[in-house]
Motif scaffolding. Sequence first.
Motif, PDB file in Angstrom:
ATOM      1  N   ALA A  64       0.668  -1.250  -0.100  1.00 37.72           N
ATOM      2  CA  ALA A  64      -0.029   0.033   0.101  1.00 37.72           C
ATOM      3  C   ALA A  64       0.813   1.324  -0.035  1.00 37.72           C
ATOM      4  CB  ALA A  64      -1.072  -0.034   1.235  1.00 37.72           C
ATOM      5  N   MET A  65       2.061   1.235   0.770  1.00 44.34           N
ATOM      6  CA  MET A  65       2.920   2.236   0.774  1.00 44.34           C
ATOM      7  C   MET A  65       3.547   2.486  -0.540  1.00 44.34           C
ATOM      8  SD  MET A  65       2.582   4.118   3.546  1.00 44.34           S
ATOM      9  CE  MET A  65       1.097   3.457   3.558  1.00 44.34           C
TER      10      MET A  65
ATOM     11  N   VAL B 277     -17.522   2.236  -2.189  1.00 43.40           N
ATOM     12  CA  VAL B 277     -16.656   1.167  -3.184  1.00 43.40           C
ATOM     13  C   VAL B 277     -17.108   0.962  -4.421  1.00 43.40           C
ATOM     14  CG1 VAL B 277     -15.940  -1.127  -2.906  1.00 43.40           C
ATOM     15  CG2 VAL B 277     -15.614   0.271  -1.011  1.00 43.40           C
ATOM     16  N   ALA B 278     -18.841   0.857  -4.356  1.00 42.35           N
ATOM     17  CA  ALA B 278     -19.268   0.510  -5.521  1.00 42.35           C
ATOM     18  C   ALA B 278     -19.098   1.387  -6.490  1.00 42.35           C
ATOM     19  CB  ALA B 278     -20.852   0.405  -5.327  1.00 42.35           C
TER      20      ALA B 278
ATOM     21  N   MET C   1      -5.668   6.710 -14.049  1.00 40.98           N
ATOM     22  CA  MET C   1      -6.671   6.681 -13.464  1.00 40.98           C
ATOM     23  C   MET C   1      -6.860   5.214 -12.743  1.00 40.98           C
ATOM     24  SD  MET C   1      -9.423   8.461 -15.820  1.00 40.98           S
ATOM     25  CE  MET C   1      -9.310   9.675 -16.914  1.00 40.98           C
ATOM     26  N   LEU C   2      -6.516   4.579 -13.225  1.00 36.09           N
ATOM     27  CA  LEU C   2      -6.571   2.960 -12.634  1.00 36.09           C
ATOM     28  C   LEU C   2      -5.666   2.943 -11.239  1.00 36.09           C
ATOM     29  CD1 LEU C   2      -6.944   0.478 -15.505  1.00 36.09           C
ATOM     30  CD2 LEU C   2      -8.568   0.944 -13.802  1.00 36.09           C
TER      31      LEU C   2
ATOM     32  N   GLU D 274      -5.462   3.250  -5.478  1.00 37.32           N
ATOM     33  CA  GLU D 274      -4.734   3.863  -4.374  1.00 37.32           C
ATOM     34  C   GLU D 274      -5.976   4.222  -3.480  1.00 37.32           C
ATOM     35  OE1 GLU D 274      -2.396   7.662  -3.167  1.00 37.32           O
ATOM     36  OE2 GLU D 274      -3.887   7.926  -4.753  1.00 37.32           O
ATOM     37  N   THR D 275      -7.107   4.620  -4.095  1.00 39.79           N
ATOM     38  CA  THR D 275      -8.231   5.139  -3.094  1.00 39.79           C
ATOM     39  C   THR D 275      -8.736   3.865  -2.575  1.00 39.79           C
ATOM     40  OG1 THR D 275      -8.611   7.051  -4.457  1.00 39.79           O
ATOM     41  CG2 THR D 275     -10.161   6.284  -3.121  1.00 39.79           C
ATOM     42  N   LEU D 276      -8.940   2.833  -3.353  1.00 41.82           N
ATOM     43  CA  LEU D 276      -9.534   1.686  -2.705  1.00 41.82           C
ATOM     44  C   LEU D 276      -8.648   1.025  -1.446  1.00 41.82           C
ATOM     45  CD1 LEU D 276     -11.075  -0.408  -5.622  1.00 41.82           C
ATOM     46  CD2 LEU D 276     -12.390   0.179  -3.630  1.00 41.82           C
ATOM     47  N   LEU D 277      -7.381   0.912  -1.748  1.00 40.48           N
ATOM     48  CA  LEU D 277      -6.414   0.076  -0.994  1.00 40.48           C
ATOM     49  C   LEU D 277      -5.862   1.100   0.107  1.00 40.48           C
ATOM     50  CD1 LEU D 277      -4.553  -2.110  -3.696  1.00 40.48           C
ATOM     51  CD2 LEU D 277      -6.542  -2.481  -2.086  1.00 40.48           C
TER      52      LEU D 277
END
Length: 163
Positions: free
Chosen positions: A4-5, A95-96, A145-146, A151-154
């Motif tokens: 994550a870092m 999340v959705a 973007m992916l 990053e935002t999800l994890l």
Amino acid sequence: MRGAMILKAVAEMLERVEHLAIRVLFLGLIVVVFGGVLLRYVFRIPLVWGEELAMFAFIWLAFLSASVAVRRQAHFRMSALIGFLPGRRRVFVEVATLLLMGALTLVLGWQGLHLAAGGLWEQAPGLRVPMVWVYAALPVSALSMLVFLFETLLVGPPPKEDA
């Protein structure tokens, strides 16, 4: 945790590179458009390739800026409505939303790859450069973007910056 870092560091570096590219493209766009107007209306010398270059720079500007906006969560959202949801439902909707954005970004990237591949054999009429350089804005920005969506999800969204 370590992954994550690394993802966060990659996203930060990618955003810095995109910000630099956006600044350079924007400055180039201003110079080319101003120069084209000046040459055409003051000196009566048309800059044949200037409009085309400005259009190509604008395409890259739009897609790179959209990518940065994904990281900054600056796109239009119904955050007022989401804010009224209780905790679990709000997380589910967030999340959705990210997963749906990811799916649409994959479509953008996939279709952009096909478009860019077709641009290998096309040439811009004024600049005489392969159109792949223009069409590459789609898959490049989709990949960026992916990274930002993952990053935002994890890791979570980056801290808000004052504009």
